[in-house]
Design an enzyme around this catalytic site. Structure first.
Site, mmCIF file in Angstrom:
data_model
loop_
_atom_site.group_PDB
_atom_site.id
_atom_site.type_symbol
_atom_site.label_atom_id
_atom_site.label_comp_id
_atom_site.label_asym_id
_atom_site.label_seq_id
_atom_site.Cartn_x
_atom_site.Cartn_y
_atom_site.Cartn_z
ATOM 1 N N ASN A 35 43.211 40.343 33.099
ATOM 2 C CA ASN A 35 43.253 39.416 34.234
ATOM 3 C C ASN A 35 44.632 39.501 34.860
ATOM 4 O O ASN A 35 45.619 39.754 34.172
ATOM 5 C CB ASN A 35 43.002 37.977 33.743
ATOM 6 C CG ASN A 35 43.026 36.976 34.892
ATOM 7 O OD1 ASN A 35 42.469 37.226 35.972
ATOM 8 N ND2 ASN A 35 43.661 35.833 34.687
ATOM 9 N N HIS A 41 47.277 37.094 36.950
ATOM 10 C CA HIS A 41 47.482 35.675 37.240
ATOM 11 C C HIS A 41 48.786 35.510 38.029
ATOM 12 O O HIS A 41 49.803 36.120 37.668
ATOM 13 C CB HIS A 41 47.548 34.872 35.936
ATOM 14 C CG HIS A 41 47.726 33.408 36.171
ATOM 15 N ND1 HIS A 41 46.690 32.597 36.594
ATOM 16 C CD2 HIS A 41 48.820 32.620 36.094
ATOM 17 C CE1 HIS A 41 47.150 31.371 36.757
ATOM 18 N NE2 HIS A 41 48.433 31.351 36.468
ATOM 19 N N GLU A 69 51.755 41.862 42.096
ATOM 20 C CA GLU A 69 50.492 41.815 41.349
ATOM 21 C C GLU A 69 49.830 43.191 41.350
ATOM 22 O O GLU A 69 49.354 43.677 40.319
ATOM 23 C CB GLU A 69 49.528 40.788 41.971
ATOM 24 C CG GLU A 69 49.957 39.358 41.810
ATOM 25 C CD GLU A 69 48.845 38.391 42.227
ATOM 26 O OE1 GLU A 69 47.667 38.703 42.059
ATOM 27 O OE2 GLU A 69 49.186 37.302 42.730
HETATM 28 C C1 GAR Z 1 45.467 36.824 43.288
HETATM 29 O O1 GAR Z 1 46.669 36.236 43.691
HETATM 30 C C2 GAR Z 1 45.221 36.564 41.817
HETATM 31 O O2 GAR Z 1 46.398 36.571 41.059
HETATM 32 C C3 GAR Z 1 44.613 35.181 41.870
HETATM 33 O O3 GAR Z 1 43.743 35.212 42.971
HETATM 34 C C4 GAR Z 1 44.274 36.115 43.944
HETATM 35 C C5 GAR Z 1 43.191 37.097 44.334
HETATM 36 O O4 GAR Z 1 43.617 37.877 45.406
HETATM 37 N N1 GAR Z 1 43.915 34.897 40.659
HETATM 38 C C6 GAR Z 1 43.915 33.693 40.102
HETATM 39 O O5 GAR Z 1 44.485 32.735 40.579
HETATM 40 C C7 GAR Z 1 43.106 33.590 38.819
HETATM 41 N N2 GAR Z 1 43.580 32.514 38.027
HETATM 42 P P1 GAR Z 1 42.844 39.210 45.778
HETATM 43 O O6 GAR Z 1 41.371 38.830 45.965
HETATM 44 O O7 GAR Z 1 43.450 39.642 47.083
HETATM 45 O O8 GAR Z 1 43.041 40.202 44.681
#
Ligand code: GAR
Length: 227
Positions: free
Chosen positions: A114, A116, A181
């Site tokens: 995952n 985060h 990320e």
């Molecule tokens: C990302 O920032 C990820 O870290 C977060 O959702 C976003 C998805 O962006 N995930 C969480 O908060 C899970 N706890 P994306 O759809 O552009 O990859």
């Protein structure tokens, strides 16, 4: 950990939203030497932008709409069956906004990553950027970790940090962090797919060489050269 070196590992990316992390992983997988391929992008939301983006790249997509099921377990069984059908080796959660039960996580133990948007163990859960600002931290960041039944608490594989400036807002932090990320997730998947992660208690030990560290500087952050 069960993921062993060998042919390219088949990866399912589970998404609920726009899918920028999914795109970063898909881009990395285009490199022939990358040890994984995206075999499936699966969403619990039929309207997730990630589905269209994946389809444009020719990646197989699937929708398992959680609203169509009476219970979490029935939903998860359907997701599990779809993953088994696609002969998936590794799951990457990428903005997948459903909490997964211990029973589902147990079936994919050690094979699920995952990303985060915080430096875990700080700020598990939602609204991480606003909470980091409120707490007054000087460093914010992101974490790629192995998924365990406890939310946002599994063994940490890769992290990157960014400074927090006076003028920062939750939005500006999110914008600066998302590229980190993407970089971290590519490194994390590369390491897991290449069988270079070993669990020692709560810690992940990374077996790596120059070749593995080469394509990204993310690993320099935790790498003191003493590992
Ligand atoms: C990302 O920032 C990820 O870290 C977060 O959702 C976003 C998805 O962006 N995930 C969480 O908060 C899970 N706890 P994306 O759809 O552009 O990859």
């Amino acid at each position: 950990m069960d993921v062993t070196p060998g042919p390219r590992r088949r990866v399912a990316v589970l998404v609920s939203g726009r899918g920028s992390n999914m795109m970063a992983l898909a881009e990395a997988c285009r490199e022939p030497s990358f040890p994984a391929e995206i075999a499936l992008v699966l969403s619990n939301r039929p309207d997730a932008g990630a589905l269209e983006r994946a389809a444009k790249l020719g990646i197989e997509t699937a929708v398992v709409d959680h609203k169509a099921f009476d219970s979490r377990l029935a939903f998860e069984d359907a997701v599990h069956d779809r993953l088994v059908d696609a002969k998936i080796d590794i799951i990457c959660l990428a903005g997948f906004m459903r909490i997964l039960s211990g029973s589902f996580v147990g079936r994919w133990q050690g094979k699920m990553l995952n990303v985060h948007p915080s430096l875990l163990p700080s700020f598990p859960g939602l609204d991480t950027h606003a909470r980091a600002l409120e707490a007054g931290v000087r460093l914010h960041g992101c974490t790629v970790h192995i998924v365990t039944p406890e939310l946002d608490a599994g063994p940490i594989v890769v992290q990157a940090a960014i400074p927090v400036f006076n003028r920062d807002t939750p939005e500006s932090l999110a914008t600066r962090l998302i590229t980190e990320e993407h970089r971290c997730y590519v490194v994390g998947l590369r390491l897991m797919a290449a069988g270079r992660l070993t669990l020692e208690g709560e810690r992940v030990l990374i077996d790596r060489d120059e070749e593995m560290a080469g394509p990204s500087d993310v690993l320099r952050f935790p790498d003191t050269g003493q590992g």
